[in-house]
Design a protein around this motif. Structure first.
Motif, PDB file in Angstrom:
ATOM      1  N   TYR A 185      19.684  23.823  -3.853  1.00 16.26           N
ATOM      2  CA  TYR A 185      20.560  23.371  -2.773  1.00 16.26           C
ATOM      3  C   TYR A 185      21.705  24.335  -2.447  1.00 16.26           C
ATOM      4  O   TYR A 185      22.401  24.153  -1.447  1.00 16.26           O
ATOM      5  N   GLN A 188      22.361  26.800   1.120  1.00 13.80           N
ATOM      6  CA  GLN A 188      22.853  26.264   2.391  1.00 13.80           C
ATOM      7  C   GLN A 188      24.370  26.176   2.442  1.00 13.80           C
ATOM      8  O   GLN A 188      24.967  26.082   3.515  1.00 13.80           O
ATOM      9  N   GLU A 273      23.261  11.483   3.702  1.00 10.57           N
ATOM     10  CA  GLU A 273      22.287  12.570   3.593  1.00 10.57           C
ATOM     11  C   GLU A 273      22.982  13.880   3.248  1.00 10.57           C
ATOM     12  O   GLU A 273      22.489  14.655   2.418  1.00 10.57           O
ATOM     13  N   ASP A 274      24.118  14.163   3.890  1.00 10.58           N
ATOM     14  CA  ASP A 274      24.864  15.375   3.553  1.00 10.58           C
ATOM     15  C   ASP A 274      25.382  15.314   2.128  1.00 10.58           C
ATOM     16  O   ASP A 274      25.395  16.322   1.405  1.00 10.58           O
ATOM     17  N   LYS A 276      24.085  13.851  -0.415  1.00 11.80           N
ATOM     18  CA  LYS A 276      22.996  14.149  -1.356  1.00 11.80           C
ATOM     19  C   LYS A 276      22.820  15.655  -1.532  1.00 11.80           C
ATOM     20  O   LYS A 276      22.535  16.134  -2.643  1.00 11.80           O
ATOM     21  N   GLU A 277      23.011  16.402  -0.432  1.00 18.03           N
ATOM     22  CA  GLU A 277      22.870  17.856  -0.515  1.00 18.03           C
ATOM     23  C   GLU A 277      23.984  18.457  -1.371  1.00 18.03           C
ATOM     24  O   GLU A 277      23.744  19.341  -2.197  1.00 18.03           O
ATOM     25  N   GLY A 280      23.351  17.615  -4.913  1.00 19.15           N
ATOM     26  CA  GLY A 280      22.251  18.431  -5.406  1.00 19.15           C
ATOM     27  C   GLY A 280      22.691  19.815  -5.837  1.00 19.15           C
ATOM     28  O   GLY A 280      22.154  20.392  -6.791  1.00 19.15           O
ATOM     29  N   ALA A 281      23.678  20.388  -5.144  1.00 19.87           N
ATOM     30  CA  ALA A 281      24.147  21.745  -5.454  1.00 19.87           C
ATOM     31  C   ALA A 281      25.112  21.785  -6.631  1.00 19.87           C
ATOM     32  O   ALA A 281      25.515  22.867  -7.072  1.00 19.87           O
TER      33      ALA A 281
END
Length: 761
Positions: A185, A188, A273-274, A276-277, A280-281
């Motif tokens: 992740y 991005q 949703e953002d 989660k990103e 994730g990182a």
């Protein structure tokens, strides 16, 4: 117990998206999860608005409440009852509901007929008196209470006496995020190849992020590839109060510590949703919060359940969630410990991986589908409890028992009567009379009203109480002659004082207002100024001879001691003034004239009220007895055979062994009677006194000798008196403030915290 859906509909109450706060997100996610778990049930939501214009809600929101509008809570109860909702699930946080400590919510709970399941997002071990009363009644009126940690259930049992059998422990729900490698992740966000530390959520000083930034130099020295992401918008209420001061202080701190290039601020409220990103990182999540008493943290739950290593201060939720090696706890306000814990994880990758997998495994119990099933079980349990032991308190209101229908608060005329200097004394009809200028008496009353409305949460939309309060207090500050310690009273429209020293009564009223501000104002600057002015003006009262000035001062001292209970000077003055009033009564009163003077003149009930308060809180049993006895006599001579209130008229007053004047009747008499009778009710819990308060209040609305209202419903003004043949149509400050203060006090009496009026908290 099975998690099958209850028949019919389930209503959820709290904030709701797109409002930006954690409760709004939780209410949305819980409603959607329960709806998915119980597709046969109709799930609807009631949203609490923190701004007059509300939000553009989705169709799921079927009704709205205005945070500070008490009547909107009763309308919401009507909606729920009329639509035969089967279960109501309330999200409770003190800060999202109006009234003292969020007490407006109780007005709704007193009227709904369906079982209630309340999720407690905050459980305080050391509540204020108001918070305790709200929590105790909330517990009484809820069939089930949900907490998200065992500590919450423990506090409910030990602090509030809630039986364990009534409490369900259900974890904070989280999205189902798969266990993954953070490297996937990072690109991005432009942090590929770097170790990512993360803190997210609405920003505010209680987050302790400054201590994480203080830890960064030591972390970066050992691991130069570390970057710290601070994700989240500043809390909207904090922005409104002080702008971005906290965020800017963090940015300056990072620059001062030489780690500016290692800290990235994302100043926005991100979608799920953002989020989660970002999660994730993340390699290590930091929660350096400062308050041990935090019973739940949605952000901690989200990241923990996603399988991330966590370094956290030991607030209660973290203590439970990170136990048994599922994370690392560090002391509060300790950057060195934060640095050591982060470096320990980074120096031991295997231990970091083990911690992550333990957290992810434990988090499967917290994903929304599992949590929704637990809530459905709680809903069923609540319905079964209600069926087994129905409560008459939930049988619904009859027309006779429904709360008294008070007029809405309107400040149109008050605002019209005020300018940057203060409030004008008089009006010609409803137009300010500039010729008469201003006085300390009325600005004192107006300042008390602002504090009361702010605490009650009853300010009409669009009215700037903060601005008005500052103007009225500024007038009082200017009125005080610091050389003499006395307040001046009258000021011309040209801002020239018309006297060197005001009356004793005006001095007493000024001290009453300043004591009220010291005890009630929510603005720190105004509160501190009130303390300063109060302490300068207090000594002069010891030489006063006006009983009413003494009574006004006693009312102010009581308010002052609310936040300064150990002030020896105020306590000693209260004792002397109380004894002075008691002696005054003893020297004059007899069986047929149980009064303080040989005449009953103006603001009479304030003498009784002052002794009732002092008698109750010093304590001084004799003062309380005299206060009640004199008020009982005053009520008897101001009640007609027809049952309505008839205050002693100002055209001659009432002299012992003489005839009493029936006119001109003044609004201040009705307001003083409302206040004193409510104090008597709180001291005795005798409902006779609440009936007397209502009788006096209804005088404003037309239950009087002429059957004519003095209250002007079009603007909130009030006529200057009741003559033998008509209402005085001039709407001066004293009269308008008398009505508005009486209305606010009656609103307090109907507030679910009926035993905690503003003067007793």
């Amino acid at each position: 117990m099975s998690g099958q859906a209850p028949a019919g509909s389930i209503a959820f109450l709290g904030g709701y998206e797109p409002r930006l706060c954690g409760i709004a997100t939780f209410t949305h996610d819980l409603c959607e999860a329960v709806s998915a778990a119980a597709p046969s049930a109709q799930c609807i939501t009631g949203a609490v608005n923190d701004r007059p214009e509300g939000y553009k809600y989705p169709p799921r929101v079927r009704f709205e409440l205005q945070e500070k509008d008490l009547n909107s809570y009763r309308r919401a109860a009507d909606f729920l009852n009329f639509n035969n909702v089967d279960v109501l699930c309330v999200q409770h946080e003190f800060g999202i509901y109006g009234g003292a400590a969020g007490s407006h919510l109780l007005a709704l709970l007193k009227e709904v007929r369906m079982p209630v399941v309340t999720t407690l997002h905050t459980v305080l071990r050391e509540p204020s008196p108001q918070q305790r009363k709200v929590m105790e009644e909330l517990a009484m009126r809820s069939d089930r209470l949900v907490v998200m940690a065992r500590k919450g259930a423990e506090i409910l049992r030990e602090t509030y006496g809630v039986p364990e059998a009534k409490v369900d422990i259900i974890p904070h729900g989280i999205p189902d995020i798969a266990f993954s490698d953070s490297a996937v992740y990072k690109a991005q966000f432009g942090v590929e190849g770097r170790v990512v530390l993360l803190t997210f959520g609405l920003l505010g000083p209680g987050k302790g992020i400054e201590h994480a930034i203080e830890a960064l130099p030591a972390i970066v020295k050992e691991h130069p590839n570390v970057v710290y992401l601070v994700l989240g918008a500043t809390h909207p209420h904090l922005v409104a109060r002080e702008g971005e001061r906290y965020r800017l202080s963090l940015e300056r701190l990072a620059e001062d510590r030489g780690v500016k290039s290692h800290v990235i601020f994302y100043n926005r409220f991100v979608s799920l949703e953002d989020l989660k990103e970002f999660i994730g990182a993340t390699d290590i999540y930091l929660t350096p919060y400062l308050n041990e008493a935090q019973i739940t943290s949605g952000t901690l739950a989200y990241v923990f359940g996603a399988g991330k290593a966590v370094v956290s201060t030991p607030y209660w939720h973290a203590q439970e969630l990170l136990a048994d090696g599922r994370g690392t706890l560090v002391p509060f306000r300790n950057p060195e410990a934060i640095a050591d814990a982060v470096c320990d994880y980074l120096n031991h990758p295997y231990q970091l991986e083990v911690t992550r997998r333990q957290a992810h495994h434990h988090g499967r119990e917290m994903i929304w589908p599992a949590v929704a099933q637990r809530y459905l079980e709680s809903f069923q349990h609540a319905r079964a409890d209600r069926k087994a032991a129905p409560r008459t308190a939930f049988a619904g209101w009859t027309l006779a028992s429904r709360p008294y229908d008070l007029p809405p608060v309107r400040l149109d005329h008050l605002v019209r009567m005020s300018d940057h200097t203060g409030i004008f004394q008089h009006a010609i009809f409803n137009v300010p009379n500039y010729h008469e200028g201003y006085c300390t008496d009325d600005n004192a009353r107006a300042f008390i009203l602002c504090n009361l409305l702010a605490e009650l949460g009853a300010s009409p939309p669009g009215e700037n109480l903060d601005h008005l309060a500052s103007s009225y207090l500024a007038f009082l500050a200017a009125a005080l002659n610091r050389d003499t310690g006395r307040f001046r009273n009258f000021m011309s429209h040209g801002r020239q004082w018309l006297e060197d020293c005001g009356s004793e009564d005006s001095h007493g009223r000024a001290l009453w207002a300043l004591g009220n501000g010291a005890g009630h104002s929510r603005n720190e600057g105004r509160r501190r100024l009130c303390v300063q002015l109060f302490e300068i003006g207090l000594p002069a009262v010891l030489n006063f001879t006006s009983p009413r000035a003494v009574a006004f001062t006693l009312l102010g001292i009581h308010e002052f001691l609310r936040n300064h209970p150990t002030c020896p000077k105020a306590g000693k003055v209260r004792e002397r003034l109380t004894n002075w009033l008691v002696k005054l009564w003893k020297d004059c009163a007899d069986e047929n004239w149980p009064w303080f003077e040989s005449s009953a003149t103006y603001d009479n009930a304030r003498l009784c009220q002052a002794l009732i308060l002092s008698g109750r809180w010093m304590p001084h049993p004799e003062a309380l007895e005299i206060g009640l006895k004199s008020l009982r006599w005053l009520a008897s001579i101001q009640r007609t055979q027809g049952g309505h209130f008839r205050p002693i008229g100002s055209d001659g007053f009432y002299v012992k062994e003489g005839a009493r004047a029936d006119f001109d009747q003044q609004p201040v008499e009705a307001q003083a009677m409302v206040s004193a009778c409510l104090e008597a009710y709180h001291a005795t819990e005798d409902s006779t006194w609440s009936s007397e308060a209502r009788r006096a209040f209804e005088w404003f609305l037309g239950r009087n000798d002429l059957g004519l209202p003095l209250y002007d419903s079009s603007n909130g003004g009030c006529g200057d008196g009741l003559h033998a043949d008509r209402v005085n149509e001039n709407q001066g400050a004293e009269s308008t403030l008398a009505f508005l203060l009486a209305l606010a006090e009656m609103d307090w009496a109907q507030n679910p915290l009926t035993h905690l009026p503003p003067s007793l908290t």
